[in-house]
Design a protein around this motif. Structure first.
Motif, PDB file in Angstrom:
ATOM      1  N   TRP A   1       0.828  -1.202   0.000  1.00  0.00           N
ATOM      2  CA  TRP A   1       0.000   0.000   0.000  1.00  0.00           C
ATOM      3  C   TRP A   1       0.862   1.252   0.000  1.00  0.00           C
ATOM      4  CZ3 TRP A   1      -5.424  -0.421   0.239  1.00  0.00           C
ATOM      5  CH2 TRP A   1      -5.895  -1.741   0.414  1.00  0.00           C
ATOM      6  N   ARG A   2       0.354   2.290  -0.590  1.00  0.00           N
ATOM      7  CA  ARG A   2       1.000   3.597  -0.528  1.00  0.00           C
ATOM      8  C   ARG A   2       0.439   4.328   0.692  1.00  0.00           C
ATOM      9  NH1 ARG A   2      -0.221   6.532  -5.938  1.00  0.00           N
ATOM     10  NH2 ARG A   2       1.377   7.974  -5.152  1.00  0.00           N
ATOM     11  N   LEU A   3       1.321   4.812   1.554  1.00  0.00           N
ATOM     12  CA  LEU A   3       0.885   5.421   2.811  1.00  0.00           C
ATOM     13  C   LEU A   3       1.202   6.910   2.826  1.00  0.00           C
ATOM     14  CD1 LEU A   3       2.137   2.747   5.395  1.00  0.00           C
ATOM     15  CD2 LEU A   3       0.040   2.756   4.013  1.00  0.00           C
ATOM     16  N   GLY A   4       0.267   7.674   3.385  1.00  0.00           N
ATOM     17  CA  GLY A   4       0.473   9.104   3.563  1.00  0.00           C
ATOM     18  C   GLY A   4       0.114   9.503   4.980  1.00  0.00           C
ATOM     19  N   LEU A   5       0.550  10.686   5.374  1.00  0.00           N
ATOM     20  CA  LEU A   5       0.259  11.216   6.704  1.00  0.00           C
ATOM     21  C   LEU A   5      -0.235  12.656   6.553  1.00  0.00           C
ATOM     22  CD1 LEU A   5       2.304  10.764   9.928  1.00  0.00           C
ATOM     23  CD2 LEU A   5       1.586  13.061   9.262  1.00  0.00           C
ATOM     24  N   VAL A   6      -1.361  12.959   7.198  1.00  0.00           N
ATOM     25  CA  VAL A   6      -1.933  14.307   7.177  1.00  0.00           C
ATOM     26  C   VAL A   6      -2.213  14.725   8.614  1.00  0.00           C
ATOM     27  CG1 VAL A   6      -3.911  15.721   6.516  1.00  0.00           C
ATOM     28  CG2 VAL A   6      -2.957  14.094   4.889  1.00  0.00           C
ATOM     29  N   THR A   7      -1.583  15.800   9.068  1.00  0.00           N
ATOM     30  CA  THR A   7      -1.733  16.206  10.454  1.00  0.00           C
ATOM     31  C   THR A   7      -1.799  17.721  10.583  1.00  0.00           C
ATOM     32  OG1 THR A   7      -0.655  16.189  12.637  1.00  0.00           O
ATOM     33  CG2 THR A   7       0.782  16.089  10.714  1.00  0.00           C
ATOM     34  N   SER A   8      -2.487  18.179  11.624  1.00  0.00           N
ATOM     35  CA  SER A   8      -2.550  19.604  11.927  1.00  0.00           C
ATOM     36  C   SER A   8      -1.383  20.041  12.809  1.00  0.00           C
ATOM     37  CB  SER A   8      -3.884  19.941  12.629  1.00  0.00           C
ATOM     38  OG  SER A   8      -4.969  19.684  11.767  1.00  0.00           O
ATOM     39  N   ALA A   9      -0.507  19.109  13.131  1.00  0.00           N
ATOM     40  CA  ALA A   9       0.651  19.419  13.969  1.00  0.00           C
ATOM     41  C   ALA A   9       1.825  19.890  13.116  1.00  0.00           C
ATOM     42  CB  ALA A   9       1.055  18.193  14.772  1.00  0.00           C
ATOM     43  N   GLU A  10       2.822  20.475  13.782  1.00  0.00           N
ATOM     44  CA  GLU A  10       4.005  20.975  13.091  1.00  0.00           C
ATOM     45  C   GLU A  10       4.983  19.833  12.789  1.00  0.00           C
ATOM     46  OE1 GLU A  10       4.408  23.938  12.031  1.00  0.00           O
ATOM     47  OE2 GLU A  10       3.006  25.185  13.184  1.00  0.00           O
ATOM     48  N   ARG A  11       5.707  19.993  11.701  1.00  0.00           N
ATOM     49  CA  ARG A  11       6.703  18.993  11.301  1.00  0.00           C
ATOM     50  C   ARG A  11       7.708  18.722  12.427  1.00  0.00           C
ATOM     51  NH1 ARG A  11       8.781  17.420   6.261  1.00  0.00           N
ATOM     52  NH2 ARG A  11       7.438  18.981   5.255  1.00  0.00           N
ATOM     53  N   CYS A  12       8.167  19.800  13.103  1.00  0.00           N
ATOM     54  CA  CYS A  12       9.192  19.643  14.134  1.00  0.00           C
ATOM     55  C   CYS A  12       8.693  18.859  15.341  1.00  0.00           C
ATOM     56  CB  CYS A  12       9.711  21.011  14.576  1.00  0.00           C
ATOM     57  SG  CYS A  12       8.461  22.093  15.292  1.00  0.00           S
ATOM     58  N   ASP A  13       7.360  18.798  15.517  1.00  0.00           N
ATOM     59  CA  ASP A  13       6.803  18.040  16.633  1.00  0.00           C
ATOM     60  C   ASP A  13       6.619  16.569  16.297  1.00  0.00           C
ATOM     61  OD1 ASP A  13       6.561  20.339  18.215  1.00  0.00           O
ATOM     62  OD2 ASP A  13       4.624  20.835  17.333  1.00  0.00           O
ATOM     63  N   ILE A  14       6.454  16.268  15.023  1.00  0.00           N
ATOM     64  CA  ILE A  14       6.101  14.910  14.602  1.00  0.00           C
ATOM     65  C   ILE A  14       7.309  14.093  14.164  1.00  0.00           C
ATOM     66  CG2 ILE A  14       4.645  13.537  13.062  1.00  0.00           C
ATOM     67  CD1 ILE A  14       3.195  15.375  15.100  1.00  0.00           C
ATOM     68  N   GLU A  15       8.181  14.689  13.392  1.00  0.00           N
ATOM     69  CA  GLU A  15       9.281  13.915  12.811  1.00  0.00           C
ATOM     70  C   GLU A  15      10.169  13.230  13.848  1.00  0.00           C
ATOM     71  OE1 GLU A  15      11.248  16.461   9.986  1.00  0.00           O
ATOM     72  OE2 GLU A  15      10.013  15.661   8.348  1.00  0.00           O
ATOM     73  N   PRO A  16      10.483  13.869  14.996  1.00  0.00           N
ATOM     74  CA  PRO A  16      11.296  13.157  15.993  1.00  0.00           C
ATOM     75  C   PRO A  16      10.617  11.899  16.526  1.00  0.00           C
ATOM     76  CG  PRO A  16      11.323  15.506  16.422  1.00  0.00           C
ATOM     77  CD  PRO A  16      10.281  15.286  15.382  1.00  0.00           C
ATOM     78  N   VAL A  17       9.301  11.930  16.667  1.00  0.00           N
ATOM     79  CA  VAL A  17       8.568  10.759  17.156  1.00  0.00           C
ATOM     80  C   VAL A  17       8.569   9.658  16.101  1.00  0.00           C
ATOM     81  CG1 VAL A  17       6.378   9.917  18.064  1.00  0.00           C
ATOM     82  CG2 VAL A  17       7.130  12.246  18.600  1.00  0.00           C
TER      83      VAL A  17
END
Length: 212
Positions: free
Chosen positions: A114-130
């Motif tokens: 499957w091709r996966l995507g992510l859509v979030t209202s959060a900031e990149r700097c908050d999500i990428e480390p997790v």
């Protein structure tokens, strides 16, 4: 139902995930943070109220959501000066422990067809480390963060953006909030509600099974 499943089958290759409350169990952190911020203004924000009125709402729209929830909130000042500190608080808590369930990590790594995507209202700097901490950053073909669009959920812009980046017309979105579901629907995606991050693998498994 048969026609709906046929439509999903034609687009079965794309699964798009929200982050807060879907991939990661962050909503209790956001709720606690907002409660702390609102305490000086004597505004009580229960978990039920947060889930009903504030879940999935971008920070810049939070004052509006609170006023809709309670007339007392109309006395709130501009919250913009407090948002940076609130985000840092949640970010530090997010990095202190694993917020993405192990079963979800394993599920994402299995979805190689499957091709996966992510859509979030959060900031990149908050999500990428997790995502890096869980070693799933490479699972997603494309991501849309808060700063990537001018209008946030429930507007269709985030899902229109992911559609453009993945060169697709539609897909299946997993969301936990009314705002997220409205955004996905408005952009032409089929939206599925996720009530608990721990239950995401089961929801995806059933969805994938229906789409085969």
């Amino acid at each position: 139902m048969y026609l709906k499943m046929n439509k999903m089958n034609r687009n079965r290759g794309v699964l798009v995930f929200d982050y807060d409350g879907v991939l990661a169990d962050t909503e209790p952190l956001h709720w606690a943070s907002w409660r702390n911020l609102l305490t000086p203004y004597r505004i009580e924000l229960t978990w039920e109220q947060y889930c009903r009125h504030c879940r999935g709402v971008a920070d810049v729209r939070m004052r509006e959501a609170l006023i809709e929830m309670s007339p007392q909130a109309i006395g709130l000042p501009d919250l913009a000066p407090y948002l940076a500190a609130r985000k840092i608080e949640v970010r530090e808590l997010s990095l202190a422990r694993s917020l993405i369930p192990r079963k979800t990590v394993e599920m994402l790594r299995r979805l190689t067809d499957w091709r996966l995507g992510l859509v979030t209202s959060a900031e990149r700097c908050d999500i990428e480390p997790v995502l890096r901490g869980a070693n799933i950053q490479d699972c997603f073909e494309a991501c849309v963060f808060c700063g990537d669009v001018a209008r946030h959920k429930p507007e269709p812009d985030p899902y229109l953006a992911i559609a453009a980046r993945m060169s697709i017309a539609t897909g299946i979105a997993f969301e936990d909030s009314d705002a997220g579901i409205a955004s996905a629907h408005a952009a032409g995606f089929h939206a599925i509600r996720v009530d608990d991050p721990e239950g995401l693998p089961e929801v995806v498994s059933k969805t994938v099974g229906l789409c085969r």
